[in-house]
Design a protein around this motif. Structure first.
Motif, PDB file in Angstrom:
ATOM      1  N   MET A   1      -1.291  -2.412  -2.747  1.00 25.40           N
ATOM      2  CA  MET A   1      -1.187  -3.626  -3.537  1.00 25.40           C
ATOM      3  C   MET A   1      -2.523  -4.179  -3.538  1.00 25.40           C
ATOM      4  O   MET A   1      -3.238  -4.081  -2.706  1.00 25.40           O
ATOM      5  CB  MET A   1      -0.348  -4.658  -2.825  1.00 25.40           C
ATOM      6  N   ARG A   2      -2.814  -5.046  -4.609  1.00 25.50           N
ATOM      7  CA  ARG A   2      -4.257  -5.451  -4.929  1.00 25.50           C
ATOM      8  C   ARG A   2      -3.961  -6.672  -5.450  1.00 25.50           C
ATOM      9  O   ARG A   2      -3.343  -6.763  -6.688  1.00 25.50           O
ATOM     10  CB  ARG A   2      -5.045  -4.450  -5.796  1.00 25.50           C
ATOM     11  N   LEU A   3      -4.543  -7.833  -4.976  1.00 27.77           N
ATOM     12  CA  LEU A   3      -4.418  -9.415  -5.552  1.00 27.77           C
ATOM     13  C   LEU A   3      -5.624  -9.162  -6.339  1.00 27.77           C
ATOM     14  O   LEU A   3      -6.647  -8.917  -6.324  1.00 27.77           O
ATOM     15  CB  LEU A   3      -4.698 -10.263  -4.482  1.00 27.77           C
ATOM     16  N   SER A   4      -5.787 -10.190  -7.368  1.00 23.23           N
ATOM     17  CA  SER A   4      -6.966 -10.292  -8.519  1.00 23.23           C
ATOM     18  C   SER A   4      -7.884 -11.046  -7.529  1.00 23.23           C
ATOM     19  O   SER A   4      -7.654 -11.679  -6.581  1.00 23.23           O
ATOM     20  CB  SER A   4      -6.409 -11.158  -9.654  1.00 23.23           C
TER      21      SER A   4
ATOM     22  N   VAL B   1      -1.927 -18.368  -3.843  1.00 22.55           N
ATOM     23  CA  VAL B   1      -1.375 -17.070  -4.330  1.00 22.55           C
ATOM     24  C   VAL B   1      -0.639 -17.033  -5.317  1.00 22.55           C
ATOM     25  O   VAL B   1      -0.689 -16.638  -6.565  1.00 22.55           O
ATOM     26  CB  VAL B   1      -1.158 -15.997  -3.256  1.00 22.55           C
ATOM     27  N   LEU B   2       0.537 -17.686  -5.151  1.00 22.23           N
ATOM     28  CA  LEU B   2       1.482 -18.235  -6.234  1.00 22.23           C
ATOM     29  C   LEU B   2       0.976 -18.834  -7.392  1.00 22.23           C
ATOM     30  O   LEU B   2       1.475 -18.397  -8.629  1.00 22.23           O
ATOM     31  CB  LEU B   2       2.699 -18.845  -5.690  1.00 22.23           C
TER      32      LEU B   2
ATOM     33  N   PRO C   1       7.338 -10.679  -7.581  1.00 21.40           N
ATOM     34  CA  PRO C   1       7.082  -9.749  -6.409  1.00 21.40           C
ATOM     35  C   PRO C   1       5.814  -8.860  -6.878  1.00 21.40           C
ATOM     36  O   PRO C   1       5.691  -8.479  -7.892  1.00 21.40           O
ATOM     37  CB  PRO C   1       8.097  -8.848  -6.149  1.00 21.40           C
ATOM     38  N   ALA C   2       5.008  -8.469  -5.850  1.00 16.76           N
ATOM     39  CA  ALA C   2       3.804  -7.267  -6.213  1.00 16.76           C
ATOM     40  C   ALA C   2       4.493  -6.272  -6.740  1.00 16.76           C
ATOM     41  O   ALA C   2       3.750  -5.450  -7.613  1.00 16.76           O
ATOM     42  CB  ALA C   2       2.938  -7.419  -5.211  1.00 16.76           C
TER      43      ALA C   2
ATOM     44  N   MET D   1       9.545  -1.557   0.271  1.00 18.14           N
ATOM     45  CA  MET D   1       8.369  -2.427  -0.375  1.00 18.14           C
ATOM     46  C   MET D   1       8.599  -4.205  -0.310  1.00 18.14           C
ATOM     47  O   MET D   1       7.817  -4.797  -0.155  1.00 18.14           O
ATOM     48  CB  MET D   1       8.036  -2.065  -1.712  1.00 18.14           C
ATOM     49  N   LEU D   2       9.844  -4.378  -0.807  1.00 25.83           N
ATOM     50  CA  LEU D   2      10.229  -5.843  -0.972  1.00 25.83           C
ATOM     51  C   LEU D   2      10.434  -6.347   0.777  1.00 25.83           C
ATOM     52  O   LEU D   2      10.005  -7.574   0.841  1.00 25.83           O
ATOM     53  CB  LEU D   2      11.630  -5.994  -1.538  1.00 25.83           C
ATOM     54  N   LYS D   3      10.731  -5.573   1.825  1.00 25.04           N
ATOM     55  CA  LYS D   3      10.723  -6.030   3.011  1.00 25.04           C
ATOM     56  C   LYS D   3       9.216  -6.402   3.475  1.00 25.04           C
ATOM     57  O   LYS D   3       8.852  -7.116   4.079  1.00 25.04           O
ATOM     58  CB  LYS D   3      11.153  -5.049   4.076  1.00 25.04           C
ATOM     59  N   ALA D   4       8.157  -5.571   2.919  1.00 21.25           N
ATOM     60  CA  ALA D   4       6.636  -5.737   3.511  1.00 21.25           C
ATOM     61  C   ALA D   4       6.130  -6.814   2.767  1.00 21.25           C
ATOM     62  O   ALA D   4       5.657  -7.667   3.175  1.00 21.25           O
ATOM     63  CB  ALA D   4       6.089  -4.302   2.942  1.00 21.25           C
ATOM     64  N   GLU D   5       6.712  -6.940   1.342  1.00 20.82           N
ATOM     65  CA  GLU D   5       6.208  -8.141   0.635  1.00 20.82           C
ATOM     66  C   GLU D   5       6.674  -9.330   1.510  1.00 20.82           C
ATOM     67  O   GLU D   5       5.870 -10.449   1.523  1.00 20.82           O
ATOM     68  CB  GLU D   5       6.670  -8.283  -0.859  1.00 20.82           C
TER      69      GLU D   5
END
Length: 165
Positions: free
Chosen positions: A1-4, A80-81, A88-89, A118-122
């Motif tokens: 995952m990469r945030l901007s 972040v939001l 979700p990412a 993936m959703l658990k990690a998020e």
């Protein structure tokens, strides 16, 4: 995952705005200059932070930006939001239901294990961001940063902040 990169810029700007004297503002142009970013790029993120009530946008000749609430009441997740949005990412496209081996939709009653993981990690990283407050970032910076960087930033903020309107 990469945030901007916008997330990084938004957190840095919020940290700088936390250093303002009460009632003062800092113009977007000064924040852009300090971080070596284009003002138009940064404005998009500052406006998103203001819409999310993380920052307050003050119009007029003494206008600019300031925090909308105390740093201990702003989480990294709030920032972040505001910048990335609530989605979700990871977005499952159900590719397991495509291709030559795909079965009829009724065969896929259980959620995809990849999506679940993936959703658990998020959920876990969002929980960490929610518990990490802007005040925590500021305390860490004060404790760990080179004193020259702290002095420069303090002088920059003092020079560019605008008086109470």
């Amino acid at each position: 995952m990469r945030l901007s990169e916008g997330v990084e810029a938004a957190i840095h700007c919020a940290a700088i705005l936390a250093q303002l004297e009460k009632g003062r503002t800092l113009p977007a142009s000064a924040l852009a200059e300090l971080h070596g970013l284009s003002q138009s790029y940064l404005l998009k993120h500052l406006q998103a932070l203001a819409a999310a009530k993380v920052l307050e946008s003050v119009p007029g000749p003494h206008g600019g930006y300031r925090l909308a609430r105390a740093p201990e009441r702003i989480s990294l997740l709030d920032i972040v939001l505001a910048v990335e949005g609530p989605e979700p990412a990871f977005r499952c496209a159900e590719i397991r239901q495509r291709g030559p081996g795909a079965l009829e939709p009724a065969a896929y009653v259980k959620p995809c294990g990849i999506k679940v993981a993936m959703l658990k990690a998020e959920k876990a990283w969002r929980a960490v961001l929610a518990e990490t407050k802007l005040s925590d970032i500021l305390e860490g910076y004060q404790a760990d940063a080179d004193p020259r960087a702290i002095a420069f930033t303090c002088a920059f903020v003092a020079r560019h902040q605008r008086p109470q309107g």
